[in-house]
Design a protein around this motif. Structure first.
Motif, PDB file in Angstrom:
ATOM      1  N   THR A   3      -3.954   1.935   9.158  1.00  0.00           N
ATOM      2  CA  THR A   3      -3.263   2.885  10.022  1.00  0.00           C
ATOM      3  C   THR A   3      -1.888   2.365  10.426  1.00  0.00           C
ATOM      4  OG1 THR A   3      -5.373   3.713  10.836  1.00  0.00           O
ATOM      5  CG2 THR A   3      -3.433   4.272  12.111  1.00  0.00           C
ATOM      6  N   GLY A   4      -1.757   1.091  10.701  1.00  0.00           N
ATOM      7  CA  GLY A   4      -0.450   0.542  11.061  1.00  0.00           C
ATOM      8  C   GLY A   4       0.564   0.764   9.961  1.00  0.00           C
ATOM      9  N   MET A  10       0.819  -1.210   0.000  1.00  0.00           N
ATOM     10  CA  MET A  10       0.000   0.000   0.000  1.00  0.00           C
ATOM     11  C   MET A  10       0.857   1.266   0.000  1.00  0.00           C
ATOM     12  SD  MET A  10      -2.969  -1.161  -0.297  1.00  0.00           S
ATOM     13  CE  MET A  10      -3.969   0.287  -0.033  1.00  0.00           C
ATOM     14  N   PHE A  11       2.110   1.155   0.398  1.00  0.00           N
ATOM     15  CA  PHE A  11       2.995   2.308   0.450  1.00  0.00           C
ATOM     16  C   PHE A  11       4.338   1.989  -0.210  1.00  0.00           C
ATOM     17  CE2 PHE A  11      -0.024   3.205   3.811  1.00  0.00           C
ATOM     18  CZ  PHE A  11      -0.279   4.560   3.611  1.00  0.00           C
ATOM     19  N   LEU A  47       4.282  11.306   0.005  1.00  0.00           N
ATOM     20  CA  LEU A  47       3.485  11.608   1.190  1.00  0.00           C
ATOM     21  C   LEU A  47       4.342  12.198   2.310  1.00  0.00           C
ATOM     22  CD1 LEU A  47       1.094   8.517   1.215  1.00  0.00           C
ATOM     23  CD2 LEU A  47       0.584  10.854   0.475  1.00  0.00           C
ATOM     24  N   ARG A  48       5.547  11.698   2.474  1.00  0.00           N
ATOM     25  CA  ARG A  48       6.443  12.252   3.503  1.00  0.00           C
ATOM     26  C   ARG A  48       6.787  13.707   3.212  1.00  0.00           C
ATOM     27  NH1 ARG A  48      10.861   7.605   5.185  1.00  0.00           N
ATOM     28  NH2 ARG A  48       9.356   6.265   6.225  1.00  0.00           N
ATOM     29  N   GLN A  49       6.944  14.018   1.955  1.00  0.00           N
ATOM     30  CA  GLN A  49       7.256  15.397   1.587  1.00  0.00           C
ATOM     31  C   GLN A  49       6.038  16.295   1.768  1.00  0.00           C
ATOM     32  OE1 GLN A  49       8.786  15.798  -2.370  1.00  0.00           O
ATOM     33  NE2 GLN A  49       9.151  17.982  -2.156  1.00  0.00           N
ATOM     34  N   LEU A  99       3.990   3.219   9.829  1.00  0.00           N
ATOM     35  CA  LEU A  99       5.321   2.768   9.419  1.00  0.00           C
ATOM     36  C   LEU A  99       5.853   3.601   8.252  1.00  0.00           C
ATOM     37  CD1 LEU A  99       4.871  -1.105   9.625  1.00  0.00           C
ATOM     38  CD2 LEU A  99       6.228   0.342  11.144  1.00  0.00           C
ATOM     39  N   ALA A 100       4.984   3.902   7.293  1.00  0.00           N
ATOM     40  CA  ALA A 100       5.408   4.674   6.125  1.00  0.00           C
ATOM     41  C   ALA A 100       5.635   6.145   6.461  1.00  0.00           C
ATOM     42  CB  ALA A 100       4.363   4.554   5.015  1.00  0.00           C
ATOM     43  N   LEU A 101       4.844   6.667   7.401  1.00  0.00           N
ATOM     44  CA  LEU A 101       4.898   8.092   7.738  1.00  0.00           C
ATOM     45  C   LEU A 101       5.129   8.278   9.234  1.00  0.00           C
ATOM     46  CD1 LEU A 101       1.765   9.006   5.620  1.00  0.00           C
ATOM     47  CD2 LEU A 101       4.141   9.370   4.961  1.00  0.00           C
ATOM     48  N   PRO A 102       6.299   7.882   9.715  1.00  0.00           N
ATOM     49  CA  PRO A 102       6.542   8.019  11.157  1.00  0.00           C
ATOM     50  C   PRO A 102       6.529   9.487  11.567  1.00  0.00           C
ATOM     51  CG  PRO A 102       8.566   7.488  10.006  1.00  0.00           C
ATOM     52  CD  PRO A 102       7.469   7.407   8.993  1.00  0.00           C
TER      53      PRO A 102
END
Length: 177
Positions: free
Chosen positions: A86-87, A59-60, A68-70, A91-94
């Motif tokens: 959400t989990g 999914m990421f 998304l992080r940017q 993980l993808a967007l700490p």
């Protein structure tokens, strides 16, 4: 069949616990039958969920995560349409904060009114949901997976004049408020 992850998560351990409560010295056959029945029942009831896991895609992926992080600053509150990913979002967007971390039942227990507003906003969206998301949920970002049940919400967010920008990085829609 088992229709939710909660069923699988609880059925296996509770069956094991029930079996452990039977004393092997008193009823060895009953214990063996109980454990076998629990294993068969858990496997049978969770087949659809296991099949979903086998066919599931990442999914990421790296490109999506980077975008998304940017776009979402660290420590930002993110409104989500659902809780099932959400989990993976965490993980993808700490260092970003998400509305529902473990289970929506905890959210409902903590604030039933806000929980109902969340459901209504996502599933029966008003014409302009951005103000509700920003004011009531204290979120300046909305991350929603592209699924049929969220189509009306995504459309309302895209047409809301208070939405500053949005990014569509399949399967995700990101809105900034």
């Amino acid at each position: 069949p088992c229709f939710s992850q909660r069923c699988v998560e609880y059925l296996g351990p509770f069956c094991g616990l029930a079996g452990a409560m039977l004393s092997p010295t008193q009823r060895p056959r009953v214990l063996a039958v109980a454990w076998i029945a629990c294993a068969i029942l858990t496997t049978w009831m969770s087949r659809p969920l296991y099949q979903q896991l086998v066919n599931r895609t990442d999914m990421f992926p790296a490109k999506t995560t980077a975008i998304l992080r940017q776009a979402i600053p660290e420590h930002a509150q993110v409104f989500t349409c659902d809780w099932s990913f959400t989990g993976e979002m965490m993980l993808a967007l700490p260092t970003r904060r998400f509305m529902v971390a473990l289970n929506p039942l905890y959210f409902r227990q903590k604030d039933p009114g806000l929980y109902e507003l969340w459901l209504d906003t996502v599933y029966l969206p008003p014409r302009a949901p951005a103000a509700i998301v920003r004011d009531r949920f204290k979120a300046h970002y909305v991350l929603c997976e592209e699924r049929p049940q969220f189509r009306a919400f995504i459309n309302a967010m895209a047409q809301d004049p208070q939405t500053r920008r949005f990014i569509h990085q399949k399967p995700w829609w990101l809105f900034e408020l």
